[in-house]
Write a protein that holds these residues in place. Structure first.
Motif, short mmCIF file in Angstrom:
data_model
loop_
_atom_site.label_atom_id
_atom_site.label_comp_id
_atom_site.label_asym_id
_atom_site.label_seq_id
_atom_site.Cartn_x
_atom_site.Cartn_y
_atom_site.Cartn_z
N THR A 78 65.58 4.60 61.50
CA THR A 78 66.22 5.18 60.31
C THR A 78 67.55 5.82 60.70
OG1 THR A 78 64.01 5.71 59.47
CG2 THR A 78 65.89 6.74 58.37
N PRO A 79 68.63 5.52 59.98
CA PRO A 79 69.93 6.11 60.32
C PRO A 79 69.90 7.63 60.23
CG PRO A 79 70.22 4.28 58.81
CD PRO A 79 68.74 4.55 58.88
N VAL A 80 70.57 8.29 61.18
CA VAL A 80 70.62 9.75 61.25
C VAL A 80 72.05 10.23 61.06
CG1 VAL A 80 70.36 11.76 62.76
CG2 VAL A 80 68.57 10.02 62.70
N LEU A 81 72.23 11.16 60.11
CA LEU A 81 73.49 11.87 59.92
C LEU A 81 73.28 13.30 60.38
CD1 LEU A 81 76.37 12.17 58.84
CD2 LEU A 81 75.41 12.50 56.56
N MET A 82 73.98 13.70 61.44
CA MET A 82 73.83 15.04 61.98
C MET A 82 74.78 15.99 61.28
SD MET A 82 71.89 16.43 64.36
CE MET A 82 71.56 15.24 65.66
N LEU A 83 74.24 17.11 60.79
CA LEU A 83 75.02 18.14 60.13
C LEU A 83 75.17 19.32 61.09
CD1 LEU A 83 73.10 18.11 56.71
CD2 LEU A 83 75.09 16.73 57.37
N PRO A 107 81.88 23.42 57.22
CA PRO A 107 81.44 23.09 55.85
C PRO A 107 81.97 21.72 55.44
CG PRO A 107 83.31 24.57 55.77
CD PRO A 107 82.98 24.41 57.23
N PHE A 108 81.19 21.02 54.63
CA PHE A 108 81.58 19.68 54.21
C PHE A 108 81.54 19.58 52.69
CE2 PHE A 108 77.11 19.73 55.52
CZ PHE A 108 76.48 19.44 54.32
N ALA A 109 82.29 18.63 52.16
CA ALA A 109 82.28 18.37 50.73
C ALA A 109 81.05 17.54 50.39
CB ALA A 109 83.55 17.63 50.32
N LEU A 110 80.34 17.94 49.35
CA LEU A 110 79.13 17.21 48.97
C LEU A 110 79.44 15.77 48.56
CD1 LEU A 110 77.27 20.04 47.02
CD2 LEU A 110 76.68 19.09 49.25
N GLU A 111 80.65 15.56 48.02
CA GLU A 111 81.04 14.20 47.66
C GLU A 111 81.11 13.31 48.91
OE1 GLU A 111 82.57 16.93 46.79
OE2 GLU A 111 82.88 16.97 44.62
N LEU A 113 79.39 13.79 51.67
CA LEU A 113 78.01 13.60 52.12
C LEU A 113 77.38 12.40 51.41
CD1 LEU A 113 75.49 14.55 53.68
CD2 LEU A 113 74.97 16.04 51.72
N ILE A 114 77.61 12.29 50.11
CA ILE A 114 77.06 11.18 49.34
C ILE A 114 77.59 9.85 49.87
CG2 ILE A 114 76.94 10.08 47.07
CD1 ILE A 114 75.23 12.56 47.29
N VAL A 115 78.88 9.79 50.12
CA VAL A 115 79.49 8.55 50.62
C VAL A 115 78.89 8.17 51.97
CG1 VAL A 115 81.64 7.52 51.44
CG2 VAL A 115 81.64 8.88 49.35
N ILE A 117 75.93 9.00 53.19
CA ILE A 117 74.54 8.59 52.98
C ILE A 117 74.48 7.16 52.48
CG2 ILE A 117 72.49 8.95 51.54
CD1 ILE A 117 73.06 11.96 51.69
N GLN A 118 75.29 6.86 51.49
CA GLN A 118 75.27 5.51 50.91
C GLN A 118 75.66 4.45 51.94
OE1 GLN A 118 77.83 6.24 47.56
NE2 GLN A 118 76.12 6.69 46.18
N ALA A 119 76.61 4.78 52.80
CA ALA A 119 77.03 3.83 53.83
C ALA A 119 75.93 3.62 54.86
CB ALA A 119 78.30 4.34 54.51
N LEU A 120 75.29 4.70 55.30
CA LEU A 120 74.24 4.60 56.31
C LEU A 120 73.01 3.88 55.77
CD1 LEU A 120 74.38 8.14 57.98
CD2 LEU A 120 74.96 5.96 59.05
N ALA A 121 72.72 4.07 54.49
CA ALA A 121 71.51 3.49 53.90
C ALA A 121 71.56 1.96 53.84
CB ALA A 121 71.29 4.05 52.50
N LYS A 122 72.73 1.38 54.04
CA LYS A 122 72.87 -0.07 53.98
C LYS A 122 72.46 -0.76 55.27
CE LYS A 122 76.66 0.19 50.63
NZ LYS A 122 78.12 -0.06 50.39
#
Length: 226
Positions: A78-83, A107-111, A113-115, A117-122
């Motif tokens: 499963t892809p991992v995004l480290m915060l 700190p990061f922009a939630l927008e 984060l969404i991008v 996530i969507q890229a990693l989920a592919k």
């Protein structure tokens, strides 16, 4: 589970940040499970299926790097995004070495984060250190192969073919893709792949009662337990 909804696990001990992230993801139609420590996160990953894992680096009971390493060692891709609040090159190198696929600095922009996530989920992670299906296991660090506990001896070419098939499983890998993996610069004659696949099957399937490597006519090859 609804296959049209992304399933994300957030492992974050800052409860206010976790609540903000979870609320925003839900607004974007992304389903979220949440754990407040690394050990609880590991338990959830082992019990459920997720499209992306969001791991805080500094976690109680098990930090994000250790958690990521354990997942990769167990073959979880499963892809991992480290915060993390740490943004030095050494910190990022440590994260990628542990099996992280992407990094987002607080700190990061939630927008954003969404991008991410969507890229990693592919895709699935290429950072996994173990590949396995139906009793067949490849340990990538030690370059050892076993089936049902029995050691399998593979040539470098056979290893490359088997790793490619296992990474794709249960999807079909085309003949052209396998040829490119083995001979990226100069394709041999048309029978070469057939010969290599024959020898691979002799090692992986012949000693056992049920074959795992299957030919899909007109499409390529696949590993499954069907």
């Amino acid at each position: 589970m609804n296959n049209n909804v992304l399933q994300v696990l957030l492992v974050e001990d800052d409860r206010d940040l976790a609540a903000s992230v979870a609320d925003y993801l839900l607004l974007e139609k992304i389903s979220v499970d949440h754990a407040y420590n690394g050990q609880a996160g590991l338990t959830l990953v082992l019990e459920n299926s997720y499209d992306v894992l969001l791991l805080d680096l500094m976690l109680p009971r098990m930090n994000g790097l250790t958690l990521c390493e354990k997942l990769r060692q167990q073959g979880i891709d499963t892809p991992v995004l480290m915060l993390t609040a740490r943004d030095t090159l050494d910190d990022k190198i440590a994260g990628f070495s542990a099996g992280t696929d992407d990094y987002l600095v607080k700190p990061f922009a939630l927008e954003e984060l969404i991008v991410r996530i969507q890229a990693l989920a592919k895709r699935r992670s290429g950072q996994v250190r173990k590949l396995q299906t139906a009793g067949l296991t490849l340990e990538l660090d030690t370059k050892t192969a076993t089936r049902d506990g029995q050691s399998i001896k593979l040539t470098p070419s056979e290893w490359t073919l088997l790793e490619t098939l296992l990474r794709a499983s249960p999807a079909i890998v085309s003949r052209q893709e396998l040829e490119h993996v083995l001979w990226p610069n100069d394709l041999p004659d048309t029978n070469s792949l057939k010969v290599h696949m024959y020898h691979l099957r002799q090692q992986v399937d012949k000693p056992f009662s049920k074959p795992l490597i299957h030919t899909v006519k007109g499409q390529g090859f696949v590993i499954n337990n069907a």
